[in-house]
Enzyme design. Structure first.
Site, PDB file in Angstrom:
ATOM      1  N   THR A 121       0.853  -1.192   0.000  1.00 42.34           N
ATOM      2  CA  THR A 121       0.000   0.000   0.000  1.00 42.34           C
ATOM      3  C   THR A 121       0.884   1.236   0.000  1.00 42.34           C
ATOM      4  O   THR A 121       1.688   1.432   0.911  1.00 42.34           O
ATOM      5  CB  THR A 121      -0.898  -0.008   1.248  1.00 42.34           C
ATOM      6  OG1 THR A 121      -1.635  -1.220   1.217  1.00 42.34           O
ATOM      7  CG2 THR A 121      -1.840   1.176   1.254  1.00 42.34           C
ATOM      8  N   PHE A 248     -18.877  -4.130   8.374  1.00 40.75           N
ATOM      9  CA  PHE A 248     -18.051  -3.073   8.960  1.00 40.75           C
ATOM     10  C   PHE A 248     -18.851  -2.065   9.773  1.00 40.75           C
ATOM     11  O   PHE A 248     -18.484  -0.902   9.890  1.00 40.75           O
ATOM     12  CB  PHE A 248     -17.163  -2.401   7.894  1.00 40.75           C
ATOM     13  CG  PHE A 248     -15.939  -3.247   7.631  1.00 40.75           C
ATOM     14  CD1 PHE A 248     -16.061  -4.461   6.967  1.00 40.75           C
ATOM     15  CD2 PHE A 248     -14.694  -2.878   8.110  1.00 40.75           C
ATOM     16  CE1 PHE A 248     -14.966  -5.292   6.786  1.00 40.75           C
ATOM     17  CE2 PHE A 248     -13.592  -3.705   7.934  1.00 40.75           C
ATOM     18  CZ  PHE A 248     -13.730  -4.897   7.271  1.00 40.75           C
ATOM     19  N   ALA A 251     -19.690  -2.277  16.198  1.00 39.68           N
ATOM     20  CA  ALA A 251     -19.152  -1.361  17.217  1.00 39.68           C
ATOM     21  C   ALA A 251     -18.220  -2.150  18.129  1.00 39.68           C
ATOM     22  O   ALA A 251     -18.386  -3.356  18.313  1.00 39.68           O
ATOM     23  CB  ALA A 251     -20.298  -0.764  18.014  1.00 39.68           C
ATOM     24  N   CYS A 259      -2.964  -2.103   8.886  1.00 38.37           N
ATOM     25  CA  CYS A 259      -3.398  -1.337   7.711  1.00 38.37           C
ATOM     26  C   CYS A 259      -4.194  -0.079   8.047  1.00 38.37           C
ATOM     27  O   CYS A 259      -3.757   1.025   7.726  1.00 38.37           O
ATOM     28  CB  CYS A 259      -4.204  -2.242   6.784  1.00 38.37           C
ATOM     29  SG  CYS A 259      -3.137  -3.444   5.989  1.00 38.37           S
TER      30      CYS A 259
HETATM   31  C1  UDX Z   1       2.178  -5.435   3.675  1.00 36.19           C
HETATM   32  C2  UDX Z   1       2.448  -4.300   2.743  1.00 36.19           C
HETATM   33  O1  UDX Z   1       3.575  -4.440   2.080  1.00 36.19           O
HETATM   34  C3  UDX Z   1       2.081  -3.001   3.323  1.00 36.19           C
HETATM   35  O2  UDX Z   1       2.354  -1.936   2.486  1.00 36.19           O
HETATM   36  C4  UDX Z   1       0.636  -3.088   3.497  1.00 36.19           C
HETATM   37  O3  UDX Z   1       0.075  -1.892   3.886  1.00 36.19           O
HETATM   38  C5  UDX Z   1       0.337  -4.147   4.518  1.00 36.19           C
HETATM   39  O4  UDX Z   1       0.853  -5.329   4.099  1.00 36.19           O
HETATM   40  P1  UDX Z   1       2.975  -7.091   5.419  1.00 36.19           P
HETATM   41  O5  UDX Z   1       3.050  -8.182   4.428  1.00 36.19           O
HETATM   42  O6  UDX Z   1       1.844  -7.112   6.384  1.00 36.19           O
HETATM   43  O7  UDX Z   1       2.999  -5.673   4.675  1.00 36.19           O
HETATM   44  O8  UDX Z   1       4.333  -6.861   6.180  1.00 36.19           O
HETATM   45  P2  UDX Z   1       5.335  -7.921   6.782  1.00 36.19           P
HETATM   46  O9  UDX Z   1       4.600  -9.113   7.267  1.00 36.19           O
HETATM   47  O10 UDX Z   1       6.216  -7.146   7.674  1.00 36.19           O
HETATM   48  O11 UDX Z   1       6.171  -8.401   5.501  1.00 36.19           O
HETATM   49  C6  UDX Z   1       7.075  -7.640   4.809  1.00 36.19           C
HETATM   50  C7  UDX Z   1       8.282  -8.529   4.463  1.00 36.19           C
HETATM   51  O12 UDX Z   1       9.180  -7.795   3.641  1.00 36.19           O
HETATM   52  C8  UDX Z   1       9.067  -9.011   5.673  1.00 36.19           C
HETATM   53  O13 UDX Z   1       9.139 -10.411   5.646  1.00 36.19           O
HETATM   54  C9  UDX Z   1      10.433  -8.366   5.500  1.00 36.19           C
HETATM   55  O14 UDX Z   1      11.490  -9.190   5.962  1.00 36.19           O
HETATM   56  C10 UDX Z   1      10.491  -8.171   3.998  1.00 36.19           C
HETATM   57  N1  UDX Z   1      11.418  -7.132   3.532  1.00 36.19           N
HETATM   58  C11 UDX Z   1      11.449  -5.917   4.121  1.00 36.19           C
HETATM   59  C12 UDX Z   1      12.255  -7.435   2.463  1.00 36.19           C
HETATM   60  O15 UDX Z   1      12.250  -8.553   1.928  1.00 36.19           O
HETATM   61  N2  UDX Z   1      13.098  -6.458   2.008  1.00 36.19           N
HETATM   62  C13 UDX Z   1      13.141  -5.233   2.570  1.00 36.19           C
HETATM   63  O16 UDX Z   1      13.921  -4.395   2.119  1.00 36.19           O
HETATM   64  C14 UDX Z   1      12.278  -4.941   3.650  1.00 36.19           C
HETATM   65  C1  UDX Z   2      -8.028  -4.413   6.096  1.00 34.20           C
HETATM   66  C2  UDX Z   2      -8.988  -4.373   4.893  1.00 34.20           C
HETATM   67  O1  UDX Z   2     -10.253  -4.956   5.253  1.00 34.20           O
HETATM   68  C3  UDX Z   2      -8.386  -5.076   3.708  1.00 34.20           C
HETATM   69  O2  UDX Z   2      -9.240  -4.972   2.573  1.00 34.20           O
HETATM   70  C4  UDX Z   2      -7.046  -4.419   3.422  1.00 34.20           C
HETATM   71  O3  UDX Z   2      -6.412  -4.980   2.314  1.00 34.20           O
HETATM   72  C5  UDX Z   2      -6.142  -4.496   4.627  1.00 34.20           C
HETATM   73  O4  UDX Z   2      -6.783  -3.856   5.728  1.00 34.20           O
HETATM   74  P1  UDX Z   2      -7.382  -6.190   7.973  1.00 34.20           P
HETATM   75  O5  UDX Z   2      -6.612  -5.062   8.598  1.00 34.20           O
HETATM   76  O6  UDX Z   2      -6.721  -7.508   7.813  1.00 34.20           O
HETATM   77  O7  UDX Z   2      -7.898  -5.763   6.511  1.00 34.20           O
HETATM   78  O8  UDX Z   2      -8.689  -6.457   8.858  1.00 34.20           O
HETATM   79  P2  UDX Z   2     -10.187  -5.931   8.908  1.00 34.20           P
HETATM   80  O9  UDX Z   2     -11.053  -7.111   8.954  1.00 34.20           O
HETATM   81  O10 UDX Z   2     -10.483  -4.929   7.866  1.00 34.20           O
HETATM   82  O11 UDX Z   2     -10.241  -5.246  10.350  1.00 34.20           O
HETATM   83  C6  UDX Z   2      -9.465  -4.097  10.649  1.00 34.20           C
HETATM   84  C7  UDX Z   2      -9.797  -3.598  12.031  1.00 34.20           C
HETATM   85  O12 UDX Z   2     -11.108  -3.067  12.085  1.00 34.20           O
HETATM   86  C8  UDX Z   2      -9.725  -4.658  13.118  1.00 34.20           C
HETATM   87  O13 UDX Z   2      -9.101  -4.106  14.268  1.00 34.20           O
HETATM   88  C9  UDX Z   2     -11.173  -4.981  13.408  1.00 34.20           C
HETATM   89  O14 UDX Z   2     -11.377  -5.410  14.741  1.00 34.20           O
HETATM   90  C10 UDX Z   2     -11.814  -3.642  13.162  1.00 34.20           C
HETATM   91  N1  UDX Z   2     -13.250  -3.727  12.788  1.00 34.20           N
HETATM   92  C11 UDX Z   2     -13.614  -4.302  11.604  1.00 34.20           C
HETATM   93  C12 UDX Z   2     -14.217  -3.189  13.622  1.00 34.20           C
HETATM   94  O15 UDX Z   2     -13.903  -2.651  14.693  1.00 34.20           O
HETATM   95  N2  UDX Z   2     -15.538  -3.242  13.238  1.00 34.20           N
HETATM   96  C13 UDX Z   2     -15.927  -3.804  12.067  1.00 34.20           C
HETATM   97  O16 UDX Z   2     -17.134  -3.800  11.773  1.00 34.20           O
HETATM   98  C14 UDX Z   2     -14.933  -4.364  11.222  1.00 34.20           C
END
Ligand code: UDX
Ligand code: UDX
Length: 437
Positions: A121, A248, A251, A259
């Protein structure tokens, strides 16, 4: 097709495994040697339902490989996805250092035409920066940059990826767009083809809208508490309108995770930068913060003094079905309770390991079961709505607690059932007249 994913975390690993599952040949790259060692040994570094099965199956079929070597990865893939973290800066803007670093690492490894995809993102206009960076470090390289945001939810990421609502592909070249569409053909999902900037904006706008929905119902929950209405019924009633929808509108303690908090802050920062401040989102953030503060205030009012009170907390992950505690509201809640001197006894089905290895782990007692956490507690707080918490043996739990008081931060339990069992029940926005203040 031959695909490469750089960054094998929650997003990269799941995306890579699902691409392999539909028949593509995938290499997942990560610069974390431990992580790649774990994956090569057949273990999965994160908990995500269904992920272990498809990783194991596709590794065995030779369609999913792992490496720490970026040039090897770039050489393999016709399309190279970037899925590295995009953490927030202290001012809320996005720190793009990993994206920039990976773009620099990819550049010299490009030998023939490649499509480089921003899966992470990123703020609008990042695609332009990635293009500039690769061109600067490899002026001869033949490539296109594409934005292909992910919409997967942790906890059901495999299902979200295998059956997407939509696939958004932002490309400024027909050649790149055609390759991207071919990758997604086996998923049979509607594809929205856009320019790069629009695709980048879609991701931030979608997440911000979902966060807005949550803050909206949380603001309504405060009015329910003050007036004696039940937010669950209100959500049902407004959600039955097809134009609104029930999703979504749960409450609770507010949104957390890796994210929403960072994406909303990023969207605010970008809009400020572009000279069109998105002030509505500042209110969304404020409501989210206030929601937790209001909940802690209600607990404090009930217990009078929090210092030295035994408080059971069920749930540490930011939502159920994940071990992820990044920006978890449950953790924030525990930190607030600890800061006020409460003795927290916590349990989570999957996230205990992360907490054990963090500084917070030393300040609380991590228990083996929900029952053990509640044993001797003066109040019980539900902070994450794991389904197994709802089916706990509450009669036995009531007998083990010093005082049978429940604060249900996720409206998981049924108030009437809990009261019949002898509990004093406090939900969020479930202000029946007796609770109204
Ligand atoms: C992702 C997205 O990339 C982020 O932008 C989005 O908003 C949420 O999801 P996520 O997969 O959740 O991030 O992050 P993480 O589980 O920390 O994985 C990122 C991986 O990239 C790690 O395994 C880290 O070791 C790796 N990494 C980081 C590289 O391989 N090279 C780098 O230079 C930095
Ligand atoms: C979110 C988006 O849903 C997904 O599309 C995007 O790519 C990454 O971010 P995620 O963060 O994995 O996904 O979880 P999500 O199910 O969206 O919940 C996010 C947060 O909102 C959680 O803390 C959850 O508890 C909260 N939530 C969700 C509420 O408090 N109320 C709701 O009705 C739904």
């Amino acid at each position: 097709m031959k695909l490469t994913i750089i960054g094998s975390g929650y997003v990269g690993l799941t995306t890579g495994a699902c691409f392999a599952e539909v028949g593509h040949e995938v290499i997942c790259v990560d610069n974390n040697e431990e992580k790649i060692k774990t994956l090569l040994a057949g273990d999965i570094p994160i908990y995500e339902p269904g992920l272990a099965d498809i990783v194991t199956k596709n590794v065995a079929a030779g369609r999913l490989k792992f490496t720490t070597d970026t040039p090897e990865g770039v050489d393999h893939g016709d399309v190279v996805f970037i899925a590295v973290p995009t953490p927030p800066n202290p001012d809320g803007s996005v720190d793009l250092k990993y994206i920039e670093k990976v773009a620099r690492e990819i550049a010299p490894a490009i030998q023939d035409y490649k499509v480089i995809v921003d899966k992470s993102t990123v703020p609008v206009k990042t695609g332009e920066k990635v293009t500039e960076t690769i061109s600067r470090y490899a002026p001869e390289a033949e490539f296109d940059v594409v934005s292909n945001p992910e919409f997967l939810r942790e906890g059901c990421a495999v299902a979200d990826l295998m059956n997407p609502d939509r696939v958004v592909i932002g490309a400024n070249s027909d050649r790149a767009m055609a390759l991207m569409q071919k990758i997604y053909e086996p998923f049979h999902a509607p594809v929205l083809a856009t320019d790069i900037n629009s695709a980048e904006l879609i991701k931030h706008a979608a997440n911000s809208f979902l966060a807005l929905k949550i803050s909206y119902i949380n603001a309504v929950s405060a009015i329910c508490e003050a007036s004696g209405a039940d937010v669950e019924l209100v959500a049902e009633g407004i959600g039955m309108d097809n134009r609104i929808g029930r999703a979504f509108l749960n409450a609770g303690l507010g949104y957390g995770g890796s994210c929403f908090p960072k994406d909303i802050a990023a969207f605010i920062a970008i809009s400020d930068d572009l000279g069109v401040p998105f002030t509505l989102l500042k209110e969304v953030e404020k409501i989210n913060r206030d929601q937790l503060d209001r909940f802690v205030k209600r607990i404090r009012e009930k217990l009078w003094v929090l210092e030295d009170k035994e408080v059971a907390v069920w749930g540490l992950a930011f939502k159920p079905d994940t071990d992820d505690t990044r920006s978890s509201v449950a953790i924030e809640l525990v930190e607030k309770l600890v800061a006020e001197g409460a003795k927290v006894r916590a349990f989570d089905p999957k996230a205990m390991e992360h907490v054990k290895n963090s500084p917070l782990g030393e300040k609380i007692t991590l228990c083996d079961s929900p029952e053990a956490a509640a044993d001797g507690a003066e109040t019980l707080i539900v902070a994450t709505e794991w389904p197994e918490f709802a089916s706990a043996d509450f009669s036995s739990i009531r007998d083990k607690m010093i005082a049978p008081v429940v604060f249900d931060g996720r409206n998981l339990l049924d108030p009437k059932t809990m009261e019949k069992l002898g509990f004093e029940y406090h939900g969020v926005g479930r202000g029946r007249p007796a609770e109204a203040s």
